[in-house]
Design a protein around this motif. Sequence first.
Motif, PDB file in Angstrom:
ATOM      1  N   MET A  12       4.445  -3.052  -6.203  1.00 16.50           N
ATOM      2  CA  MET A  12       3.792  -2.830  -4.913  1.00 16.50           C
ATOM      3  C   MET A  12       3.982  -1.390  -4.437  1.00 16.50           C
ATOM      4  O   MET A  12       3.088  -0.808  -3.821  1.00 16.50           O
ATOM      5  N   ILE A  13       5.137  -0.820  -4.743  1.00 14.50           N
ATOM      6  CA  ILE A  13       5.360   0.587  -4.400  1.00 14.50           C
ATOM      7  C   ILE A  13       4.443   1.487  -5.216  1.00 14.50           C
ATOM      8  O   ILE A  13       3.887   2.467  -4.691  1.00 14.50           O
ATOM      9  N   PHE A  14       4.242   1.136  -6.487  1.00 11.91           N
ATOM     10  CA  PHE A  14       3.309   1.919  -7.291  1.00 11.91           C
ATOM     11  C   PHE A  14       1.894   1.774  -6.753  1.00 11.91           C
ATOM     12  O   PHE A  14       1.124   2.742  -6.719  1.00 11.91           O
ATOM     13  N   ALA A  15       1.537   0.570  -6.313  1.00 17.75           N
ATOM     14  CA  ALA A  15       0.215   0.362  -5.705  1.00 17.75           C
ATOM     15  C   ALA A  15       0.065   1.227  -4.459  1.00 17.75           C
ATOM     16  O   ALA A  15      -1.003   1.797  -4.208  1.00 17.75           O
ATOM     17  N   ALA A  16       1.143   1.345  -3.672  1.00 14.71           N
ATOM     18  CA  ALA A  16       1.113   2.204  -2.484  1.00 14.71           C
ATOM     19  C   ALA A  16       0.836   3.648  -2.878  1.00 14.71           C
ATOM     20  O   ALA A  16       0.052   4.349  -2.220  1.00 14.71           O
ATOM     21  N   HIS A  17       1.473   4.104  -3.952  1.00 14.80           N
ATOM     22  CA  HIS A  17       1.223   5.469  -4.429  1.00 14.80           C
ATOM     23  C   HIS A  17      -0.235   5.648  -4.836  1.00 14.80           C
ATOM     24  O   HIS A  17      -0.862   6.666  -4.497  1.00 14.80           O
ATOM     25  N   GLU A  18      -0.770   4.663  -5.549  1.00 15.27           N
ATOM     26  CA  GLU A  18      -2.150   4.768  -6.014  1.00 15.27           C
ATOM     27  C   GLU A  18      -3.116   4.853  -4.833  1.00 15.27           C
ATOM     28  O   GLU A  18      -4.061   5.657  -4.844  1.00 15.27           O
ATOM     29  N   VAL A  19      -2.910   4.038  -3.819  1.00 18.68           N
ATOM     30  CA  VAL A  19      -3.788   4.053  -2.648  1.00 18.68           C
ATOM     31  C   VAL A  19      -3.624   5.363  -1.884  1.00 18.68           C
ATOM     32  O   VAL A  19      -4.598   5.949  -1.404  1.00 18.68           O
ATOM     33  N   ALA A  20      -2.388   5.844  -1.774  1.00 20.43           N
ATOM     34  CA  ALA A  20      -2.144   7.117  -1.087  1.00 20.43           C
ATOM     35  C   ALA A  20      -2.844   8.269  -1.792  1.00 20.43           C
ATOM     36  O   ALA A  20      -3.218   9.266  -1.161  1.00 20.43           O
ATOM     37  N   GLU A  21      -3.043   8.134  -3.116  1.00 19.89           N
ATOM     38  CA  GLU A  21      -3.718   9.176  -3.892  1.00 19.89           C
ATOM     39  C   GLU A  21      -5.230   8.986  -3.929  1.00 19.89           C
ATOM     40  O   GLU A  21      -5.923   9.677  -4.672  1.00 19.89           O
ATOM     41  N   GLY A  22      -5.758   8.010  -3.164  1.00 25.49           N
ATOM     42  CA  GLY A  22      -7.197   7.831  -3.082  1.00 25.49           C
ATOM     43  C   GLY A  22      -7.770   6.770  -3.981  1.00 25.49           C
ATOM     44  O   GLY A  22      -8.996   6.594  -4.039  1.00 25.49           O
ATOM     45  N   ARG A  23      -6.905   6.042  -4.704  1.00 28.57           N
ATOM     46  CA  ARG A  23      -7.385   4.964  -5.554  1.00 28.57           C
ATOM     47  C   ARG A  23      -7.171   3.623  -4.856  1.00 28.57           C
ATOM     48  O   ARG A  23      -6.815   3.588  -3.689  1.00 28.57           O
ATOM     49  N   SER A  24      -7.365   2.525  -5.552  1.00 32.10           N
ATOM     50  CA  SER A  24      -7.234   1.198  -4.948  1.00 32.10           C
ATOM     51  C   SER A  24      -6.049   0.456  -5.547  1.00 32.10           C
ATOM     52  O   SER A  24      -5.679   0.693  -6.708  1.00 32.10           O
ATOM     53  N   ALA A  25      -5.469  -0.432  -4.768  1.00 30.53           N
ATOM     54  CA  ALA A  25      -4.409  -1.299  -5.281  1.00 30.53           C
ATOM     55  C   ALA A  25      -5.030  -2.368  -6.168  1.00 30.53           C
ATOM     56  O   ALA A  25      -6.154  -2.817  -5.928  1.00 30.53           O
ATOM     57  N   ALA A  26      -4.301  -2.784  -7.209  1.00 33.09           N
ATOM     58  CA  ALA A  26      -4.809  -3.788  -8.142  1.00 33.09           C
ATOM     59  C   ALA A  26      -3.649  -4.627  -8.662  1.00 33.09           C
ATOM     60  O   ALA A  26      -2.510  -4.153  -8.741  1.00 33.09           O
ATOM     61  N   PRO A  27      -3.919  -5.880  -9.050  1.00 32.87           N
ATOM     62  CA  PRO A  27      -2.858  -6.746  -9.581  1.00 32.87           C
ATOM     63  C   PRO A  27      -2.119  -6.135 -10.769  1.00 32.87           C
ATOM     64  O   PRO A  27      -0.930  -6.384 -10.955  1.00 32.87           O
ATOM     65  N   ALA A  28      -2.831  -5.328 -11.577  1.00 34.39           N
ATOM     66  CA  ALA A  28      -2.193  -4.711 -12.746  1.00 34.39           C
ATOM     67  C   ALA A  28      -1.022  -3.816 -12.352  1.00 34.39           C
ATOM     68  O   ALA A  28      -0.116  -3.577 -13.163  1.00 34.39           O
ATOM     69  N   HIS A  29      -1.000  -3.331 -11.116  1.00 34.61           N
ATOM     70  CA  HIS A  29       0.094  -2.457 -10.680  1.00 34.61           C
ATOM     71  C   HIS A  29       1.431  -3.185 -10.626  1.00 34.61           C
ATOM     72  O   HIS A  29       2.489  -2.551 -10.644  1.00 34.61           O
TER      73      HIS A  29
END
Length: 289
Positions: A72-89
């Motif tokens: 979930m923390i990695f998903a937060a990083h991805e969203v902060a960088e302009g991408r979307s959160a995904a279950p694969a994270h």
Amino acid sequence: MEIRKVPAAAGAEWLLDAFRLLKKSPIGFGLLAVIYAVLWLIVVLVSGTAPPMAKALQLIFIVIGPLLMAGMIFAAHEVAEGRSAAPAHLLASIRTGKAARLLTTLIPQFAVLFLIFGLLFLMVGQENLDKLSALMLKIQTEAQNGGQVDPQLFLDLPAGRLFLWMVLALGIGFLSLLLTLTVVPDMLFNDVRLVPAMKRSFTACVRNLPALIVFMVLAFVILFAAGIGAGIVMGIAQLVFGQTATLIGNALMNGFFICFIAGAMYFAWKQMLGAADVAAPGESPGVAM
């Protein structure tokens, strides 16, 4: 690696930024929350229907906890960088080869629980713990039946020692927070192991104690208010759909709370310890400081 000083208001920014993340990728974080909720529901339902399997499932859920939080923390990083959160994270720690390292974060968690419950046993005693357990069960039964518990029953308990234990438990919990707040993102994004990560977390939190206090107070207020609001909604849903609605509502609420806290932890780490560039899953993660 640099440990930065941040203003007291940063504690509020971590929470606000976490809210913004949820708004930027509601479907992605919603899926992560649902996955967490389903896992939580499985443990609860098995505990009620197949008690022999409950202990094993609870242990599994505890063990994978750091990996879910890291995802979930990695998903937060991805969203902060302009991408979307995904279950694969949720598999980010495995893809980056950090899963085994992150599992070591269970060591301080178990140590804190052992210390807190060990103090409870030493300070209160087995006999009083049995009385307290029986009293809690009686309170629950009377509440369900609409009855009242005789206040005289509380006089048999060592109130002074229980209060002292609660104070010590809060102090231990606060120390644990200082040691572990940034550990998971630090180990996920940096080439840092448990003990150095705990030292860095402690130093960063002590150096930024005003921000940490603001963060803790506001997080408590937000989660408390959200809990009350969710309780009202679930109470109404229970009248219409029965007890199942409450169970599902609690599971989803836990899932969204974990997503929210993971986002706040990410921003706390990023401001105090992190850097802008983090490797994507499948690469060797490292942060240039």
